[in-house]
Design a protein around this motif. Structure first.
Motif, short mmCIF file in Angstrom:
data_model
loop_
_atom_site.label_atom_id
_atom_site.label_comp_id
_atom_site.label_asym_id
_atom_site.label_seq_id
_atom_site.Cartn_x
_atom_site.Cartn_y
_atom_site.Cartn_z
N PHE A 136 0.93 -1.20 0.42
CA PHE A 136 -0.26 -0.13 0.21
C PHE A 136 0.51 1.47 -0.43
O PHE A 136 0.79 2.27 -0.54
CB PHE A 136 -0.73 -0.24 0.53
CG PHE A 136 -1.98 1.26 1.46
CD1 PHE A 136 -2.89 1.11 0.79
CD2 PHE A 136 -1.75 2.64 1.90
CE1 PHE A 136 -3.84 2.42 0.98
CE2 PHE A 136 -2.66 3.45 2.42
CZ PHE A 136 -3.36 3.30 1.61
N GLU A 137 1.96 1.48 1.24
CA GLU A 137 2.42 2.54 0.57
C GLU A 137 3.46 3.27 -0.32
O GLU A 137 3.43 4.41 -1.19
CB GLU A 137 3.85 2.04 1.91
CG GLU A 137 4.59 3.52 1.90
CD GLU A 137 5.72 3.28 2.89
OE1 GLU A 137 6.38 3.99 3.18
OE2 GLU A 137 5.68 2.79 4.27
N ALA A 138 4.24 1.15 -0.79
CA ALA A 138 4.86 2.28 -2.18
C ALA A 138 3.80 2.24 -3.57
O ALA A 138 4.52 3.25 -3.93
CB ALA A 138 5.52 0.68 -2.25
N GLY A 139 2.84 1.72 -3.73
CA GLY A 139 1.48 2.22 -3.95
C GLY A 139 1.35 3.45 -4.13
O GLY A 139 0.39 3.68 -5.99
N VAL A 140 0.77 3.28 -3.18
CA VAL A 140 0.38 5.25 -3.21
C VAL A 140 1.41 6.33 -3.25
O VAL A 140 1.26 7.09 -4.30
CB VAL A 140 -0.14 5.26 -1.35
CG1 VAL A 140 -0.50 6.54 -1.26
CG2 VAL A 140 -1.03 4.91 -1.49
N LYS A 141 2.79 5.74 -2.90
CA LYS A 141 3.24 7.18 -3.31
C LYS A 141 3.88 7.13 -5.09
O LYS A 141 4.20 7.87 -5.58
CB LYS A 141 4.66 6.54 -2.44
CG LYS A 141 5.17 6.58 -1.19
CD LYS A 141 6.65 6.54 -0.27
CE LYS A 141 6.75 6.81 0.83
NZ LYS A 141 7.75 6.46 1.77
N ALA B 262 -6.22 11.78 -2.47
CA ALA B 262 -6.83 11.75 -3.81
C ALA B 262 -6.19 10.75 -4.78
O ALA B 262 -6.38 10.71 -5.83
CB ALA B 262 -5.00 12.98 -3.48
N VAL B 263 -5.33 9.98 -4.67
CA VAL B 263 -4.83 8.77 -5.69
C VAL B 263 -5.79 7.68 -5.15
O VAL B 263 -5.29 6.26 -6.41
CB VAL B 263 -3.80 7.93 -5.15
CG1 VAL B 263 -2.71 9.56 -5.19
CG2 VAL B 263 -3.77 7.18 -4.00
N ARG B 264 -6.77 7.32 -4.23
CA ARG B 264 -7.43 6.33 -4.33
C ARG B 264 -9.02 6.21 -5.58
O ARG B 264 -9.09 7.01 -5.48
CB ARG B 264 -8.19 5.53 -3.13
CG ARG B 264 -7.02 5.07 -1.94
CD ARG B 264 -7.60 5.21 -0.71
NE ARG B 264 -8.62 4.03 -0.57
CZ ARG B 264 -9.64 3.61 0.19
NH1 ARG B 264 -10.04 4.32 0.93
NH2 ARG B 264 -9.83 2.30 0.07
N SER B 265 -9.51 5.09 -5.86
CA SER B 265 -10.69 5.23 -6.64
C SER B 265 -11.54 5.91 -6.58
O SER B 265 -11.91 6.17 -4.56
CB SER B 265 -11.02 4.10 -7.30
OG SER B 265 -12.30 4.04 -7.95
N LYS B 266 -12.13 7.04 -6.74
CA LYS B 266 -13.12 8.11 -6.56
C LYS B 266 -14.29 7.39 -5.66
O LYS B 266 -14.95 8.22 -4.94
CB LYS B 266 -13.44 8.85 -7.58
CG LYS B 266 -12.33 10.25 -8.19
CD LYS B 266 -11.49 11.11 -6.91
CE LYS B 266 -10.59 11.60 -6.95
NZ LYS B 266 -9.01 10.88 -7.22
N ASP B 267 -15.30 6.68 -7.02
CA ASP B 267 -16.32 6.41 -6.26
C ASP B 267 -15.87 4.40 -6.51
O ASP B 267 -17.20 3.75 -6.53
CB ASP B 267 -18.09 6.62 -7.04
CG ASP B 267 -17.23 6.42 -9.00
OD1 ASP B 267 -16.45 5.78 -9.28
OD2 ASP B 267 -17.57 6.48 -9.56
N LYS B 268 -15.45 3.97 -6.41
CA LYS B 268 -14.64 2.08 -6.69
C LYS B 268 -15.07 1.98 -5.54
O LYS B 268 -13.62 1.01 -5.13
CB LYS B 268 -14.76 2.22 -7.90
CG LYS B 268 -15.97 1.66 -9.20
CD LYS B 268 -15.46 1.87 -10.06
CE LYS B 268 -16.63 0.90 -11.61
NZ LYS B 268 -16.07 1.15 -12.88
#
Length: 458
Positions: free
Chosen positions: A33-38, A435-441
């Motif tokens: 999760f940390e790596a993907g968000v970054k 901001a980086v996660r899916s907005k509605d899914k």
């Protein structure tokens, strides 16, 4: 068959965790999760832009990738789980590039992660034939077996053969480790950041001649991620072109019949490395002397020695002379492993190849300002997995120019993060995650308490 024309593919975003000792304190869900968000923050995209997902890991149950990626969103895109031994991360990069270059996707997220057990690598399926069974049998036939860890024996034997054939000395291998440890002090993600003298390297506990403990990579927990995009995706975001790094050449190769030639060097995949290097460099239109910086698979100092030779960075049989001449560090011909390499940075198997990519991307952008290599126009990556697979990648800037040197304050403005991730390992805020996660899914059940745990580590 003539090679097919490939569409351009760029690395637009990278991110990684600090590599740490495997103590079971951080789960793979947090590391991925940390790596993907970054990486998505770096690419200035959201998960809704991602069309294909690739998860890279060796230790874990099937579909660990979905467990990690669902934390970003549940957008129903394909998610592939990749396991290719120590080359797992770069195998994921090669897969992602194939998706982009074939037109199958415009944006691919690759996340590598590993939660390992302390100690040397062990097999977890002892009720069946090991994929390295024939390799071990060849080693036993040609060199015998000791009580040292299996990987150290195999790579150490390759080092012995290099000594016997070409005149390398134990101190040449120790010098490789000394340099990698020295490089690591400038990498904020490195598991170890200790500087040693040549005598300290050589006098550390013997593992398998010529290898001592400080010439062997540690097991590690960690994560790394990259965002690959097409030309069309990049053209739609012209403000990001200065940070986009072009994959100019790449080849993933497997073993040739020479694997079982009874040579200890061949047994470590020499020919597949040579083949992958030739193909990747030919595609990129470069030669070994064009590289100013290189990240290669130094799981042991002996492997770096034989790779310097196999990649063509030195003349055949003269890698030890190349090392003695000061040519693998700053002021020499090519800076090898400015990150500290596997020996000092660490080696979480699924993340290693992607972490190598991140390091080289930062150099080509000019962001690695505390360890920059002057006149960097091309960067070389090599990642190896016994069993086997070798991936060699050539990177260059999208504008084709030499890498600049950009101060960290400017980087913090460009990436909108307020800091330079190449020289400082930081976390992120809940707002940045949003901001980086899916907005509605999205479904918060998939995230559980991962964000809280990640935030607690910073």
């Amino acid at each position: 068959m003539a090679p097919k024309q490939k569409k351009p593919c760029y690395v637009l975003g990278v991110g990684m965790t600090k590599f740490i000792k495997p103590r079971g304190k951080v789960d793979y869900t947090e590391l991925g999760f940390e790596a993907g968000v970054k990486a998505m923050l770096d690419a200035q995209i959201s998960y809704d832009d991602v069309e294909q997902g690739i998860a890279c890991y060796c230790y874990g149950d099937s579909t660990c990738g979905q467990r990690v990626f669902y934390q970003f969103g549940m957008t129903q895109i394909p998610i592939y789980n990749v396991n290719n031994n120590c080359s797992t991360g770069s195998t994921g990069l090669a897969m992602g590039r194939n998706f982009i270059s074939s037109g199958a996707a415009d944006c691919v997220l690759i996340v590598g992660f590993e939660k390992m057990q302390a100690g040397s690598l062990q097999s977890h399926f002892n009720d069946r034939e090991s994929p390295l069974g024939t390799t071990y049998k060849m080693m036993a036939t040609t060199r015998g077996v000791t009580k040292a860890p299996g990987a150290a024996q195999m790579f150490g034997n390759a080092g012995r053969e290099y000594m016997e054939k070409y005149g390398a000395k134990p101190e040449d291998f120790a010098e490789i480790a000394r340099i990698n440890h020295a490089h690591s002090v400038n990498n904020p993600y490195s598991q170890f950041q200790d500087v040693y003298t040549l005598d300290q390297i050589m006098q550390s506990p013997k593992v398998h001649e010529p290898l001592t403990k400080l010439q062997c990579c540690p097991t590690s927990d960690g994560g790394a991620a990259a965002v690959l995009v097409s030309q069309e995706f990049l053209d739609a975001r012209p403000h990001l072109k200065d940070q986009a790094i072009f994959i100019a050449g790449q080849c993933m190769a497997t073993d040739a019949p020479s694997l079982f030639s009874k040579s200890s060097i061949d047994l470590m995949g020499r020919e597949m490395t040579q083949h992958a290097a030739r193909v990747a460099m030919k595609e990129a239109g470069v030669k070994p002397s064009d590289f100013a910086v290189c990240e290669l698979h130094d799981c042991f100092s002996a492997n770096e020695m034989i790779l310097i030779d196999a990649l063509g960075l030195s003349e055949p049989g003269k890698a030890h002379e190349f090392v003695r001449g000061g040519n693998i560090t700053y002021g020499g011909k090519v800076v090898i492993n400015p990150s500290g390499g596997l020996i000092s940075k660490g080696h979480p198997l699924g993340a290693t190849g992607i972490a190598q990519c991140a390091e080289l991307v930062w150099h080509l952008r000019g962001w690695a300002n505390n360890r920059n290599v002057p006149h960097t126009k091309y960067a070389l990556q090599h990642n190896l997995g016994l069993g086997g697979a070798a991936v060699v990648t050539v990177y260059k800037r999208a504008d084709g120019k030499e890498a600049p040197v950009i101060d960290s304050a400017t980087v913090g403005k460009l990436n909108k993060l307020g800091y330079n991730p190449a020289v400082e390992a930081k976390g992120f805020t809940a707002e940045q995650v949003k901001a980086v996660r899916s907005k509605d899914k999205v479904n918060e059940w998939a995230l559980q308490d991962t964000l809280t745990k990640v935030e607690a580590r910073f």
